[in-house]
Design a protein around this motif. Sequence first.
Motif, mmCIF file in Angstrom:
data_model
loop_
_atom_site.group_PDB
_atom_site.id
_atom_site.type_symbol
_atom_site.label_atom_id
_atom_site.label_comp_id
_atom_site.label_asym_id
_atom_site.label_seq_id
_atom_site.Cartn_x
_atom_site.Cartn_y
_atom_site.Cartn_z
ATOM 1 N N HIS A 1 23.164 -12.651 36.080
ATOM 2 C CA HIS A 1 22.930 -11.235 35.787
ATOM 3 C C HIS A 1 22.592 -11.021 34.311
ATOM 4 C CE1 HIS A 1 27.170 -12.235 35.373
ATOM 5 N NE2 HIS A 1 27.317 -11.229 34.533
ATOM 6 N N PHE A 2 22.302 -9.771 33.974
ATOM 7 C CA PHE A 2 21.844 -9.384 32.639
ATOM 8 C C PHE A 2 22.887 -8.473 31.996
ATOM 9 C CE2 PHE A 2 19.638 -6.629 29.682
ATOM 10 C CZ PHE A 2 18.737 -7.463 29.041
ATOM 11 N N LEU A 3 23.298 -8.795 30.769
ATOM 12 C CA LEU A 3 24.271 -7.982 30.046
ATOM 13 C C LEU A 3 23.547 -7.124 29.014
ATOM 14 C CD1 LEU A 3 27.096 -10.610 29.324
ATOM 15 C CD2 LEU A 3 26.803 -9.161 31.330
ATOM 16 N N LEU A 4 23.830 -5.825 29.043
ATOM 17 C CA LEU A 4 23.273 -4.904 28.054
ATOM 18 C C LEU A 4 24.443 -4.292 27.278
ATOM 19 C CD1 LEU A 4 20.993 -3.415 26.728
ATOM 20 C CD2 LEU A 4 20.901 -1.840 28.659
ATOM 21 N N CYS A 5 24.611 -4.747 26.046
ATOM 22 C CA CYS A 5 25.786 -4.382 25.252
ATOM 23 C C CYS A 5 25.442 -3.307 24.231
ATOM 24 C CB CYS A 5 26.330 -5.616 24.521
ATOM 25 S SG CYS A 5 26.689 -7.009 25.603
ATOM 26 N N GLY A 6 26.299 -2.283 24.164
ATOM 27 C CA GLY A 6 26.121 -1.226 23.189
ATOM 28 C C GLY A 6 25.531 0.028 23.811
ATOM 29 N N TRP A 7 25.560 1.105 23.032
ATOM 30 C CA TRP A 7 24.996 2.389 23.465
ATOM 31 C C TRP A 7 24.487 3.133 22.241
ATOM 32 C CZ3 TRP A 7 25.659 7.420 22.116
ATOM 33 C CH2 TRP A 7 25.080 8.373 22.940
ATOM 34 N N ARG A 8 23.450 3.904 22.460
ATOM 35 C CA ARG A 8 22.954 4.799 21.405
ATOM 36 C C ARG A 8 22.124 5.892 22.063
ATOM 37 N NH1 ARG A 8 19.113 0.532 19.276
ATOM 38 N NH2 ARG A 8 17.057 1.059 20.127
ATOM 39 N N PRO A 9 21.849 7.000 21.362
ATOM 40 C CA PRO A 9 21.010 8.058 21.939
ATOM 41 C C PRO A 9 19.674 7.498 22.416
ATOM 42 C CG PRO A 9 22.061 8.842 19.928
ATOM 43 C CD PRO A 9 22.389 7.379 20.028
ATOM 44 N N GLY A 10 19.204 7.991 23.553
ATOM 45 C CA GLY A 10 17.986 7.460 24.149
ATOM 46 C C GLY A 10 18.241 6.226 24.995
ATOM 47 N N PHE A 11 19.500 6.008 25.380
ATOM 48 C CA PHE A 11 19.873 4.806 26.133
ATOM 49 C C PHE A 11 19.159 4.747 27.476
ATOM 50 C CE2 PHE A 11 22.896 2.259 28.718
ATOM 51 C CZ PHE A 11 22.919 1.120 27.946
ATOM 52 N N GLU A 12 18.910 5.911 28.076
ATOM 53 C CA GLU A 12 18.205 5.951 29.369
ATOM 54 C C GLU A 12 16.840 5.284 29.268
ATOM 55 O OE1 GLU A 12 16.151 9.322 32.238
ATOM 56 O OE2 GLU A 12 17.891 9.874 31.007
ATOM 57 N N ASN A 13 16.126 5.547 28.163
ATOM 58 C CA ASN A 13 14.806 4.937 27.978
ATOM 59 C C ASN A 13 14.908 3.427 27.791
ATOM 60 O OD1 ASN A 13 13.548 7.459 28.078
ATOM 61 N ND2 ASN A 13 13.855 7.811 25.888
ATOM 62 N N ILE A 14 15.980 2.982 27.119
ATOM 63 C CA ILE A 14 16.175 1.539 26.931
ATOM 64 C C ILE A 14 16.350 0.851 28.273
ATOM 65 C CG2 ILE A 14 17.709 -0.211 25.962
ATOM 66 C CD1 ILE A 14 18.282 1.691 23.653
ATOM 67 N N VAL A 15 17.192 1.445 29.137
ATOM 68 C CA VAL A 15 17.427 0.857 30.462
ATOM 69 C C VAL A 15 16.142 0.858 31.278
ATOM 70 C CG1 VAL A 15 18.752 1.038 32.594
ATOM 71 C CG2 VAL A 15 19.847 1.574 30.424
ATOM 72 N N ASP A 16 15.382 1.961 31.195
ATOM 73 C CA ASP A 16 14.097 2.031 31.909
ATOM 74 C C ASP A 16 13.166 0.911 31.461
ATOM 75 O OD1 ASP A 16 13.892 3.946 33.906
ATOM 76 O OD2 ASP A 16 13.778 5.590 32.464
ATOM 77 N N ASN A 17 13.080 0.685 30.153
ATOM 78 C CA ASN A 17 12.188 -0.353 29.622
ATOM 79 C C ASN A 17 12.670 -1.750 29.985
ATOM 80 O OD1 ASN A 17 10.372 1.432 28.405
ATOM 81 N ND2 ASN A 17 11.625 1.613 26.567
ATOM 82 N N VAL A 18 13.979 -1.940 30.016
ATOM 83 C CA VAL A 18 14.531 -3.246 30.429
ATOM 84 C C VAL A 18 14.134 -3.550 31.871
ATOM 85 C CG1 VAL A 18 16.672 -4.464 30.980
ATOM 86 C CG2 VAL A 18 16.445 -3.305 28.786
ATOM 87 N N LEU A 19 14.264 -2.556 32.739
ATOM 88 C CA LEU A 19 13.902 -2.748 34.148
ATOM 89 C C LEU A 19 12.400 -2.983 34.302
ATOM 90 C CD1 LEU A 19 16.155 -0.001 35.776
ATOM 91 C CD2 LEU A 19 16.396 -2.466 36.046
ATOM 92 N N ALA A 20 11.598 -2.253 33.511
ATOM 93 C CA ALA A 20 10.144 -2.417 33.593
ATOM 94 C C ALA A 20 9.698 -3.779 33.079
ATOM 95 C CB ALA A 20 9.458 -1.306 32.804
ATOM 96 N N SER A 21 10.377 -4.283 32.040
ATOM 97 C CA SER A 21 9.996 -5.567 31.437
ATOM 98 C C SER A 21 10.569 -6.760 32.183
ATOM 99 C CB SER A 21 10.471 -5.613 29.976
ATOM 100 O OG SER A 21 9.903 -4.567 29.223
#
Length: 399
Positions: free
Chosen positions: A132-152
Amino acid sequence: MGKEKKKQKQGRKKASVFRQIKIGLQDPITLICMGIVFLILVACVVIYNTETKTDSGIETKFDTFWFMCVAVFANYFEYVCESLPGRAAGWTMLMTGLVLFGCITAKIASWFIDIQMKNDKGLKKLNKMKGHFLLCGWRPGFENIVDNVLASNPDIAPDMIVLINEAPEQIEQLRSIPRFKDLNFVAGDFTDEATLTRAYIHEASRALVISDKSKSYSNLEIDSRTVLAVLTMESMSRGIYIAAELISEKFEKHLKMAHCDEIILTQEYERSLLATASSGKGYSNVIHALISDADSGILIGDVPENFIGKTYKELKDFAWNSRGKNGILVGLLLNSGNFHLRRMEAIREAQKNPNINAIIGSLQKVKNLVSNDPLLTPPNDFVVPKNSKAIYVRGRNEA
Protein backbone atom coordinates in the motif's frame (compact mmCIF):
# COMPACT_ATOMS: atom_id res chain seq x y z
CA MET A 1 15.20 -25.37 35.81
CA GLY A 2 12.73 -26.37 33.08
CA LYS A 3 10.08 -27.39 35.63
CA GLU A 4 10.53 -24.17 37.57
CA LYS A 5 10.07 -22.07 34.42
CA LYS A 6 6.98 -24.10 33.54
CA LYS A 7 5.52 -23.51 37.00
CA GLN A 8 6.29 -19.80 36.77
CA LYS A 9 4.59 -19.64 33.37
CA GLN A 10 1.52 -21.44 34.72
CA GLY A 11 1.47 -19.11 37.71
CA ARG A 12 1.56 -16.06 35.42
CA LYS A 13 -1.30 -17.49 33.36
CA LYS A 14 -3.42 -18.05 36.48
CA ALA A 15 -2.66 -14.54 37.72
CA SER A 16 -3.66 -13.17 34.32
CA VAL A 17 -6.95 -15.11 34.38
CA PHE A 18 -7.77 -13.86 37.90
CA ARG A 19 -6.89 -10.31 36.84
CA GLN A 20 -9.24 -10.52 33.85
CA ILE A 21 -12.03 -11.89 36.08
CA LYS A 22 -11.49 -9.07 38.56
CA ILE A 23 -11.67 -6.46 35.77
CA GLY A 24 -14.82 -8.12 34.41
CA LEU A 25 -16.50 -8.07 37.82
CA GLN A 26 -15.89 -4.34 38.07
CA ASP A 27 -17.87 -3.72 34.86
CA PRO A 28 -21.43 -2.46 35.72
CA ILE A 29 -22.93 -4.39 32.78
CA THR A 30 -21.40 -7.62 34.08
CA LEU A 31 -22.83 -7.01 37.57
CA ILE A 32 -26.29 -6.25 36.13
CA CYS A 33 -26.26 -9.45 34.05
CA MET A 34 -25.17 -11.49 37.09
CA GLY A 35 -28.01 -9.94 39.12
CA ILE A 36 -30.52 -10.78 36.39
CA VAL A 37 -29.36 -14.41 36.21
CA PHE A 38 -29.67 -14.66 40.02
CA LEU A 39 -33.25 -13.29 39.95
CA ILE A 40 -34.22 -15.72 37.19
CA LEU A 41 -32.86 -18.68 39.17
CA VAL A 42 -34.72 -17.58 42.31
CA ALA A 43 -37.92 -17.10 40.27
CA CYS A 44 -37.55 -20.60 38.78
CA VAL A 45 -37.24 -22.13 42.26
CA VAL A 46 -40.30 -20.23 43.48
CA ILE A 47 -42.43 -21.24 40.48
CA TYR A 48 -41.41 -24.89 40.69
CA ASN A 49 -42.17 -25.10 44.41
CA THR A 50 -45.54 -23.31 44.16
CA GLU A 51 -47.06 -23.96 40.72
CA THR A 52 -46.51 -27.75 40.73
CA LYS A 53 -49.10 -27.84 43.51
CA THR A 54 -51.70 -25.96 41.45
CA ASP A 55 -53.59 -26.56 38.21
CA SER A 56 -51.40 -24.12 36.18
CA GLY A 57 -49.95 -26.94 34.04
CA ILE A 58 -46.42 -26.69 35.43
CA GLU A 59 -45.63 -30.17 36.68
CA THR A 60 -41.95 -30.86 36.05
CA LYS A 61 -38.61 -29.06 36.14
CA PHE A 62 -38.65 -28.98 32.36
CA ASP A 63 -42.02 -27.19 32.44
CA THR A 64 -40.49 -24.63 34.79
CA PHE A 65 -37.48 -24.22 32.52
CA TRP A 66 -39.71 -23.82 29.46
CA PHE A 67 -41.88 -21.26 31.28
CA MET A 68 -38.71 -19.32 32.16
CA CYS A 69 -37.41 -19.37 28.55
CA VAL A 70 -40.70 -18.11 27.11
CA ALA A 71 -41.15 -15.46 29.82
CA VAL A 72 -37.59 -14.10 29.62
CA PHE A 73 -36.83 -14.38 25.92
CA ALA A 74 -40.29 -14.08 24.31
CA ASN A 75 -41.96 -11.92 26.99
CA TYR A 76 -45.21 -13.84 27.31
CA PHE A 77 -46.54 -16.68 29.51
CA GLU A 78 -46.78 -20.27 28.24
CA TYR A 79 -48.60 -21.18 31.47
CA VAL A 80 -50.82 -19.03 33.67
CA CYS A 81 -49.55 -19.00 37.24
CA GLU A 82 -52.28 -19.34 39.85
CA SER A 83 -50.46 -18.77 43.14
CA LEU A 84 -49.49 -15.30 44.28
CA PRO A 85 -45.75 -16.18 44.67
CA GLY A 86 -45.81 -17.81 41.20
CA ARG A 87 -47.37 -14.76 39.62
CA ALA A 88 -44.82 -12.50 41.34
CA ALA A 89 -42.00 -14.74 40.10
CA GLY A 90 -43.44 -14.76 36.55
CA TRP A 91 -43.74 -10.98 36.54
CA THR A 92 -40.13 -10.79 37.77
CA MET A 93 -39.06 -12.95 34.83
CA LEU A 94 -40.84 -10.66 32.38
CA MET A 95 -39.18 -7.55 33.81
CA THR A 96 -35.73 -9.12 34.00
CA GLY A 97 -36.11 -10.28 30.39
CA LEU A 98 -36.85 -6.72 29.30
CA VAL A 99 -33.86 -5.38 31.26
CA LEU A 100 -31.61 -8.16 29.92
CA PHE A 101 -32.48 -7.40 26.31
CA GLY A 102 -32.09 -3.70 27.02
CA CYS A 103 -28.56 -4.31 28.34
CA ILE A 104 -27.67 -6.54 25.39
CA THR A 105 -29.03 -4.02 22.87
CA ALA A 106 -27.21 -1.15 24.57
CA LYS A 107 -23.97 -3.14 24.59
CA ILE A 108 -24.26 -3.98 20.88
CA ALA A 109 -25.17 -0.38 19.98
CA SER A 110 -22.26 1.03 22.00
CA TRP A 111 -19.93 -1.49 20.35
CA PHE A 112 -20.96 -0.37 16.85
CA ILE A 113 -20.80 3.31 17.81
CA ASP A 114 -17.32 2.78 19.28
CA ILE A 115 -16.17 1.12 16.06
CA GLN A 116 -17.55 3.98 13.96
CA MET A 117 -16.00 6.64 16.22
CA LYS A 118 -12.62 4.90 16.11
CA ASN A 119 -12.89 4.63 12.33
CA ASP A 120 -13.75 8.34 11.97
CA LYS A 121 -10.95 9.39 14.31
CA GLY A 122 -8.35 7.10 12.73
CA LEU A 123 -8.04 4.88 15.81
CA LYS A 124 -9.51 1.72 14.32
CA LYS A 125 -7.06 -1.08 13.65
CA LEU A 126 -6.58 -1.51 9.90
CA ASN A 127 -7.01 -4.82 8.16
CA LYS A 128 -3.76 -6.47 7.17
CA MET A 129 -2.37 -4.62 4.14
CA LYS A 130 0.51 -5.18 1.74
CA GLY A 131 2.00 -3.07 -1.04
CA HIS A 132 0.00 0.00 0.00
CA PHE A 133 0.84 3.71 -0.19
CA LEU A 134 1.44 5.92 2.87
CA LEU A 135 0.59 9.62 2.67
CA CYS A 136 1.97 11.37 5.75
CA GLY A 137 1.04 14.86 6.87
CA TRP A 138 -1.74 17.35 6.14
CA ARG A 139 -1.99 20.89 4.87
CA PRO A 140 -4.64 23.14 3.25
CA GLY A 141 -5.53 21.88 -0.21
CA PHE A 142 -5.04 18.27 0.90
CA GLU A 143 -7.98 17.14 -1.25
CA ASN A 144 -6.11 18.22 -4.38
CA ILE A 145 -2.98 16.37 -3.24
CA VAL A 146 -4.95 13.13 -2.83
CA ASP A 147 -6.61 13.66 -6.22
CA ASN A 148 -3.21 14.12 -7.89
CA VAL A 149 -1.76 11.07 -6.12
CA LEU A 150 -4.62 8.92 -7.43
CA ALA A 151 -4.28 10.40 -10.93
CA SER A 152 -0.50 9.85 -11.00
CA ASN A 153 -0.76 6.29 -9.66
CA PRO A 154 -3.48 4.49 -11.64
CA ASP A 155 -2.30 1.21 -10.11
CA ILE A 156 -3.33 2.41 -6.62
CA ALA A 157 -6.99 2.31 -5.59
CA PRO A 158 -8.25 4.58 -2.77
CA ASP A 159 -8.49 1.62 -0.39
CA MET A 160 -4.72 1.06 -0.84
CA ILE A 161 -3.85 4.54 0.47
CA VAL A 162 -3.27 5.10 4.18
CA LEU A 163 -3.37 8.69 5.44
CA ILE A 164 -1.29 9.39 8.58
CA ASN A 165 -1.68 12.73 10.33
CA GLU A 166 -3.12 14.55 13.31
CA ALA A 167 -6.07 16.20 11.56
CA PRO A 168 -9.00 13.80 12.17
CA GLU A 169 -11.73 16.39 11.63
CA GLN A 170 -10.37 17.41 8.23
CA ILE A 171 -9.92 13.77 7.19
CA GLU A 172 -13.48 12.97 8.29
CA GLN A 173 -14.73 15.73 6.01
CA LEU A 174 -12.52 14.44 3.18
CA ARG A 175 -13.83 10.88 3.54
CA SER A 176 -17.41 12.12 3.42
CA ILE A 177 -16.77 12.81 -0.30
CA PRO A 178 -17.85 9.67 -2.21
CA ARG A 179 -14.62 9.27 -4.21
CA PHE A 180 -12.54 9.36 -1.01
CA LYS A 181 -14.74 7.18 1.22
CA ASP A 182 -12.45 4.12 0.87
CA LEU A 183 -9.30 5.93 2.05
CA ASN A 184 -7.74 4.45 5.18
CA PHE A 185 -6.81 6.75 8.05
CA VAL A 186 -4.43 6.33 10.98
CA ALA A 187 -4.51 9.20 13.47
CA GLY A 188 -1.25 10.04 15.16
CA ASP A 189 2.24 11.44 14.77
CA PHE A 190 3.81 10.00 11.61
CA THR A 191 7.27 10.32 13.20
CA ASP A 192 6.26 7.82 15.90
CA GLU A 193 7.08 4.13 15.45
CA ALA A 194 3.83 2.95 17.06
CA THR A 195 1.75 5.02 14.62
CA LEU A 196 3.72 3.75 11.62
CA THR A 197 3.35 0.18 12.86
CA ARG A 198 -0.43 0.63 12.96
CA ALA A 199 -0.21 1.68 9.30
CA TYR A 200 1.70 -1.55 8.46
CA ILE A 201 4.78 0.30 7.25
CA HIS A 202 6.70 -2.99 7.07
CA GLU A 203 4.38 -4.07 4.23
CA ALA A 204 4.07 -0.69 2.47
CA SER A 205 5.73 -0.17 -0.91
CA ARG A 206 5.83 3.65 -1.10
CA ALA A 207 5.48 6.68 1.15
CA LEU A 208 5.06 10.39 0.54
CA VAL A 209 5.81 12.82 3.38
CA ILE A 210 4.40 16.30 2.79
CA SER A 211 5.05 19.43 4.84
CA ASP A 212 2.73 18.89 7.80
CA LYS A 213 0.61 21.89 8.83
CA SER A 214 -1.97 20.05 10.90
CA LYS A 215 -0.74 22.04 13.91
CA SER A 216 0.90 25.42 14.43
CA TYR A 217 4.41 24.29 13.53
CA SER A 218 7.10 26.68 12.37
CA ASN A 219 8.85 25.97 9.05
CA LEU A 220 11.89 24.74 10.98
CA GLU A 221 9.73 22.31 12.99
CA ILE A 222 7.95 21.10 9.85
CA ASP A 223 11.21 20.23 8.07
CA SER A 224 12.68 18.69 11.23
CA ARG A 225 9.64 16.42 11.55
CA THR A 226 9.96 15.46 7.89
CA VAL A 227 13.60 14.41 8.37
CA LEU A 228 12.72 12.51 11.56
CA ALA A 229 9.86 10.72 9.79
CA VAL A 230 12.12 9.61 6.92
CA LEU A 231 14.79 8.37 9.35
CA THR A 232 12.16 6.42 11.30
CA MET A 233 10.65 4.90 8.17
CA GLU A 234 14.03 3.87 6.76
CA SER A 235 14.97 2.20 10.04
CA MET A 236 11.66 0.32 10.21
CA SER A 237 11.31 -0.72 6.56
CA ARG A 238 14.42 -0.90 4.39
CA GLY A 239 12.51 -1.76 1.21
CA ILE A 240 10.12 1.20 1.20
CA TYR A 241 10.40 3.93 -1.44
CA ILE A 242 10.17 7.37 0.20
CA ALA A 243 9.57 10.80 -1.32
CA ALA A 244 9.61 13.80 1.03
CA GLU A 245 8.82 17.48 0.74
CA LEU A 246 11.01 20.16 2.31
CA ILE A 247 10.30 23.85 2.73
CA SER A 248 13.95 24.84 3.14
CA GLU A 249 16.90 23.41 1.21
CA LYS A 250 19.01 23.55 4.40
CA PHE A 251 17.64 20.12 5.35
CA GLU A 252 18.29 18.54 1.96
CA LYS A 253 21.62 17.02 3.01
CA HIS A 254 19.97 15.45 6.06
CA LEU A 255 17.42 13.70 3.85
CA LYS A 256 20.18 12.53 1.53
CA MET A 257 22.00 11.09 4.52
CA ALA A 258 18.74 9.38 5.49
CA HIS A 259 18.71 7.80 2.00
CA CYS A 260 15.46 9.47 0.95
CA ASP A 261 14.64 8.39 -2.62
CA GLU A 262 13.09 11.67 -3.78
CA ILE A 263 13.34 15.16 -2.28
CA ILE A 264 10.91 17.93 -3.24
CA LEU A 265 12.17 21.43 -2.41
CA THR A 266 9.07 23.61 -2.38
CA GLN A 267 10.71 27.02 -1.98
CA GLU A 268 13.39 26.26 -4.57
CA TYR A 269 10.74 25.26 -7.11
CA GLU A 270 8.74 28.38 -6.33
CA ARG A 271 11.80 30.62 -6.77
CA SER A 272 12.74 28.92 -10.04
CA LEU A 273 9.20 29.23 -11.35
CA LEU A 274 9.01 32.92 -10.45
CA ALA A 275 12.43 33.56 -11.99
CA THR A 276 11.49 31.87 -15.28
CA ALA A 277 8.16 33.71 -15.36
CA SER A 278 9.97 37.03 -15.01
CA SER A 279 11.68 36.49 -18.37
CA GLY A 280 8.38 36.88 -20.18
CA LYS A 281 9.00 33.82 -22.39
CA GLY A 282 6.18 31.61 -21.10
CA TYR A 283 8.34 29.13 -19.18
CA SER A 284 5.74 28.74 -16.45
CA ASN A 285 3.09 27.74 -19.01
CA VAL A 286 5.42 25.13 -20.45
CA ILE A 287 6.22 23.73 -17.00
CA HIS A 288 2.52 23.61 -16.14
CA ALA A 289 1.77 21.67 -19.33
CA LEU A 290 4.58 19.21 -18.57
CA ILE A 291 3.47 18.30 -15.05
CA SER A 292 -0.26 19.05 -14.80
CA ASP A 293 -1.65 15.95 -16.55
CA ALA A 294 -1.05 12.31 -15.67
CA ASP A 295 -1.46 11.15 -19.31
CA SER A 296 0.65 13.79 -21.02
CA GLY A 297 3.68 15.97 -20.40
CA ILE A 298 6.68 14.29 -18.76
CA LEU A 299 6.21 10.53 -18.48
CA ILE A 300 8.50 7.86 -17.03
CA GLY A 301 8.46 4.48 -18.74
CA ASP A 302 10.32 1.19 -18.62
CA VAL A 303 13.35 0.55 -20.82
CA PRO A 304 12.90 -2.75 -22.71
CA GLU A 305 15.22 -5.38 -21.25
CA ASN A 306 16.87 -6.07 -24.62
CA PHE A 307 18.13 -2.45 -24.70
CA ILE A 308 19.95 -2.66 -21.35
CA GLY A 309 23.67 -2.56 -22.19
CA LYS A 310 23.05 -1.05 -25.64
CA THR A 311 23.68 2.52 -26.74
CA TYR A 312 21.30 5.38 -26.21
CA LYS A 313 21.06 5.88 -30.00
CA GLU A 314 19.64 2.36 -30.43
CA LEU A 315 17.06 3.04 -27.73
CA LYS A 316 16.28 6.46 -29.25
CA ASP A 317 15.68 4.96 -32.69
CA PHE A 318 13.37 2.35 -31.21
CA ALA A 319 11.50 5.00 -29.18
CA TRP A 320 11.13 7.21 -32.27
CA ASN A 321 9.35 4.44 -34.15
CA SER A 322 6.89 4.01 -31.24
CA ARG A 323 6.56 7.71 -30.41
CA GLY A 324 2.84 7.66 -31.16
CA LYS A 325 2.36 5.45 -28.11
CA ASN A 326 4.99 6.67 -25.65
CA GLY A 327 5.94 10.16 -26.84
CA ILE A 328 9.40 11.56 -27.59
CA LEU A 329 12.39 10.12 -25.71
CA VAL A 330 14.34 12.94 -24.03
CA GLY A 331 16.59 11.14 -21.57
CA LEU A 332 17.10 8.45 -18.95
CA LEU A 333 16.37 8.19 -15.26
CA LEU A 334 19.38 6.41 -13.74
CA ASN A 335 19.36 4.24 -10.62
CA SER A 336 15.57 4.20 -10.61
CA GLY A 337 13.62 2.38 -7.93
CA ASN A 338 14.44 1.87 -4.30
CA PHE A 339 17.66 3.56 -3.14
CA HIS A 340 18.67 0.77 -0.75
CA LEU A 341 18.17 -1.96 -3.34
CA ARG A 342 20.34 -0.08 -5.84
CA ARG A 343 23.12 0.37 -3.30
CA MET A 344 22.97 -3.26 -2.18
CA GLU A 345 23.26 -4.42 -5.81
CA ALA A 346 26.31 -2.19 -6.33
CA ILE A 347 27.92 -3.50 -3.12
CA ARG A 348 27.31 -7.13 -4.12
CA GLU A 349 28.90 -6.51 -7.52
CA ALA A 350 31.92 -4.92 -5.83
CA GLN A 351 32.29 -7.92 -3.51
CA LYS A 352 32.28 -10.35 -6.43
CA ASN A 353 35.19 -8.62 -8.21
CA PRO A 354 38.58 -9.98 -7.07
CA ASN A 355 40.51 -6.97 -8.41
CA ILE A 356 41.23 -4.58 -5.52
CA ASN A 357 41.30 -1.51 -7.81
CA ALA A 358 37.96 -2.50 -9.31
CA ILE A 359 36.55 -3.00 -5.80
CA ILE A 360 37.71 0.47 -4.74
CA GLY A 361 36.21 1.95 -7.90
CA SER A 362 32.91 0.13 -7.34
CA LEU A 363 32.73 1.25 -3.72
CA GLN A 364 33.37 4.83 -4.84
CA LYS A 365 30.45 4.48 -7.22
CA VAL A 366 28.36 3.20 -4.33
CA LYS A 367 29.32 6.24 -2.28
CA ASN A 368 28.35 8.62 -5.09
CA LEU A 369 25.25 6.71 -6.10
CA VAL A 370 22.24 8.98 -6.48
CA SER A 371 18.79 7.46 -6.71
CA ASN A 372 16.55 8.55 -9.61
CA ASP A 373 19.24 10.72 -11.21
CA PRO A 374 17.91 12.20 -14.50
CA LEU A 375 20.21 12.33 -17.52
CA LEU A 376 18.70 14.42 -20.32
CA THR A 377 19.72 13.92 -23.96
CA PRO A 378 22.83 11.80 -23.26
CA PRO A 379 25.34 11.26 -26.11
CA ASN A 380 24.46 8.63 -28.69
CA ASP A 381 27.25 6.30 -27.53
CA PHE A 382 26.08 6.36 -23.90
CA VAL A 383 25.47 2.78 -22.73
CA VAL A 384 22.07 2.26 -21.09
CA PRO A 385 22.80 0.85 -17.60
CA LYS A 386 20.68 -1.45 -15.44
CA ASN A 387 17.91 0.05 -13.31
CA SER A 388 17.24 2.79 -15.85
CA LYS A 389 13.91 4.28 -16.85
CA ALA A 390 13.07 6.18 -20.03
CA ILE A 391 11.94 9.83 -19.86
CA TYR A 392 9.33 10.77 -22.46
CA VAL A 393 7.47 13.93 -23.39
CA ARG A 394 4.02 13.30 -24.78
CA GLY A 395 1.33 15.74 -25.90
CA ARG A 396 -2.35 15.38 -25.11
CA ASN A 397 -3.27 14.75 -28.75
CA GLU A 398 -0.87 11.82 -29.08
CA ALA A 399 -2.36 8.35 -28.70
